[in-house]
Design an enzyme around this catalytic site. Structure first.
Site, short mmCIF file in Angstrom:
data_model
loop_
_atom_site.label_atom_id
_atom_site.label_comp_id
_atom_site.label_asym_id
_atom_site.label_seq_id
_atom_site.Cartn_x
_atom_site.Cartn_y
_atom_site.Cartn_z
N GLY A 324 -36.84 -15.04 -39.32
CA GLY A 324 -38.15 -14.62 -38.86
C GLY A 324 -38.12 -13.25 -38.20
CD1 TRP A 327 -41.43 -11.85 -43.70
CD2 TRP A 327 -42.37 -11.60 -41.68
NE1 TRP A 327 -42.79 -11.73 -43.88
CE2 TRP A 327 -43.39 -11.57 -42.67
CE3 TRP A 327 -42.73 -11.45 -40.35
CZ2 TRP A 327 -44.73 -11.41 -42.35
CZ3 TRP A 327 -44.07 -11.29 -40.02
CH2 TRP A 327 -45.04 -11.27 -41.01
CG HIS A 328 -41.58 -9.89 -37.11
ND1 HIS A 328 -41.19 -11.21 -37.13
CD2 HIS A 328 -42.88 -9.89 -36.72
CE1 HIS A 328 -42.21 -11.97 -36.74
NE2 HIS A 328 -43.25 -11.20 -36.50
N GLY A 329 -38.94 -6.79 -39.41
CA GLY A 329 -38.51 -5.41 -39.58
C GLY A 329 -37.05 -5.29 -39.96
CG PHE A 488 -44.29 -6.19 -38.34
CD1 PHE A 488 -43.32 -5.27 -37.99
CD2 PHE A 488 -45.14 -6.67 -37.34
CE1 PHE A 488 -43.17 -4.84 -36.69
CE2 PHE A 488 -45.00 -6.26 -36.04
CZ PHE A 488 -44.02 -5.33 -35.70
#
Length: 488
Positions: A324, A327-329, A488
């Protein structure tokens, strides 16, 4: 095109709204769906039309794979199993996302480890690729489970591109959206939904333009401009970003819900007063709810969830939140942020299993401060930025209190005179602290949009409030800024 821009509010949205319902009024439902898809793709292309083919190819590919998973495969014609088709579809989606979002990250680390000099690709991240990729992966898995049936490409394109939720979520399921688009009652203007939608949109616009963008000035100064931060400056910086992100994301979510209601579409709840959470598990049940749902249903549970040994359960939690974070960066700071939340969830589960409890106020205080500290890594562009802010927060760069704030209080005058090193001018003055206190009160005491929508009544008082809120916000739109989750 941004929700908080003049061209969206005064041109794109009203034109799209009136043409869509005009076509529905003429019983041209296929044309109205096609127009909404076209409008959504126009909205998406406003930033960079070069990436329009990317989303179109992605949609077509997933539509074909999804239909293959939905159809019965006769044994005598069987060439690939459904599981093989699903794996192929997921790998293709993840590869597309990985190429555009993570290629340079992996090249940089490859160069660092092997002391090589492979050239970076310097790819521009296509807008919303993380969101529409996850949404379509969920569609493929649901199709494999026989939970969807979609054979109309226009319907599928509308599901993927519906512009209120296209750019930054929520990450919706096919079964949540398509029955609403197919409902004939939703083809007719609903004035109650219009009134509520405009009200919620205006609240979200106010959160973004007036509150979030005000906190952004102090957060950006502390993270990006200041070389060192003393105790109060560092806390002002971290808390400013904590509230900037809250009101920015909450504002986007409200605006997406409000816009969707104009079209009689109800999006799933994605934001439910997360800073009221009293433990980290509760926080993730309130923050970016549809992302948490995706991580739970399509990563945590397939890994085994909590149906196996305790060690595997904790490992699954940790792995899910590291994914997770990634996934954001594409950065180690994002990975570490996910790791921190994974560790926090493991500790919370251990604490709960042992039957320990604590005072409500203390549980909230610990949760809020953990989230605030973790956001430092989420915001920092480099490790050094995080170290700068966190070092200041524990007083490594000294404690300086604004003399301007305290000088008018008699008891502090001799203290200031005798201890000049402890007083001085903070880089952004004392104003952030007033806003931070107000922010804490707002997030703890005020209702959220879900609660407001249940008690909303359109009358003269609400109309006057709406007009005042909307006009006041529009007058403050001197500088248009992107929503943080667009990155993102």
């Amino acid at each position: 095109m941004l929700f908080n821009s003049y061209e969206f509010i005064f041109a794109f949205l009203p034109i799209t709204f009136f043409i869509y319902f005009y076509l529905n009024h003429k019983r041209l439902t296929q044309a109205s769906k096609g127009f909404l898809v076209f409008s959504s793709l126009f909205f998406y292309s406003w930033w960079n039309i070069a990436y329009l083919p990317l989303i179109l190819i992605s949609m077509l590919f997933n539509y074909v794979i999804g239909n293959s998973l939905n159809k019965e495969i006769k044994e005598n014609k069987k060439t690939f199993s459904k599981k093989s088709i699903l794996i192929f579809g997921i790998v293709a989606n993840v590869s597309l996302l990985g190429y555009f979002k993570y290629a340079d990250f992996f090249i940089e680390n490859f160069n660092l480890m092997l002391n090589s000099n492979v050239n970076l690709l310097h790819l521009v991240l296509p807008l919303a690729i993380s969101f529409f990729t996850f949404q379509q992966i969920a569609y493929l898995v649901d199709s494999y489970r026989q939970e969807t049936k979609e054979y109309d490409f226009l319907n599928y394109a509308l599901f993927v591109t519906f512009f209120p939720q296209l750019i930054a979520g929520p990450i919706v399921h096919h079964k949540e959206m398509m029955p609403q688009f197919a409902n004939n009652r939703n083809m007719v203007k609903n004035y109650k939904n219009i009134a509520l939608g405009v009200f919620i949109f205006s609240l979200g616009l106010f959160k973004k333009v007036v509150i979030a963008d005000t906190f952004a000035v102090w957060a950006n100064t502390g993270f990006d401009t200041a070389i060192t931060l003393n105790l109060f400056e560092a806390w002002a910086t971290s808390l400013s970003y904590t509230f900037q992100l809250y009101f920015d994301f909450s504002g986007y979510t409200d605006m997406a819900i409000g816009i969707s209601l104009l079209f009689n579409i109800k999006l799933p709840i994605n934001f439910n007063s997360p800073y009221k959470a009293r433990n980290i598990q509760d926080f993730w049940r309130r923050w970016h709810i549809t992302l948490s749902r995706f991580l739970r249903d399509y990563i945590y549970i397939p890994l085994g969830g909590n149906k196996i040994s305790s060690f595997r359960t904790y490992s699954n939690l940790l792995a899910t939140f590291v994914i997770g974070g990634f996934w954001h960066g594409a950065g180690w700071t994002f990975l570490f942020w996910g790791f921190l939340h994974g560790i926090a969830l493991v500790i919370h589960r251990l604490w709960s299993n042992l039957g320990f409890k604590m005072w409500t106020w203390l549980a909230w205080f610990i949760t809020f401060n953990f989230v605030n500290v973790a956001w430092v890594f989420f915001r920092a562009k480099e490790w050094d930025d995080a170290v700068k802010v966190l070092g200041g927060m524990i007083g490594l760069n000294g404690v300086v209190i604004s003399d301007k704030l305290l000088y008018n209080i008699k008891v502090f005058k001799p203290i200031i005179a005798n201890n000049p090193d402890l007083f001085g001018k903070l880089i952004f003055g004392s104003t952030p602290f007033s806003f931070i206190i107000a922010g804490i009160l707002v997030v703890l005491l005020s209702k959220n949009v879900v609660e407001y929508s249940k008690i909303f009544k359109f009358n003269l008082i609400s109309l006057l409030f709406l007009i005042t809120l909307f006009i006041g916000t529009i007058l403050n739109m001197s500088r248009v800024s992107e929503f943080l989750y667009f990155n993102f």
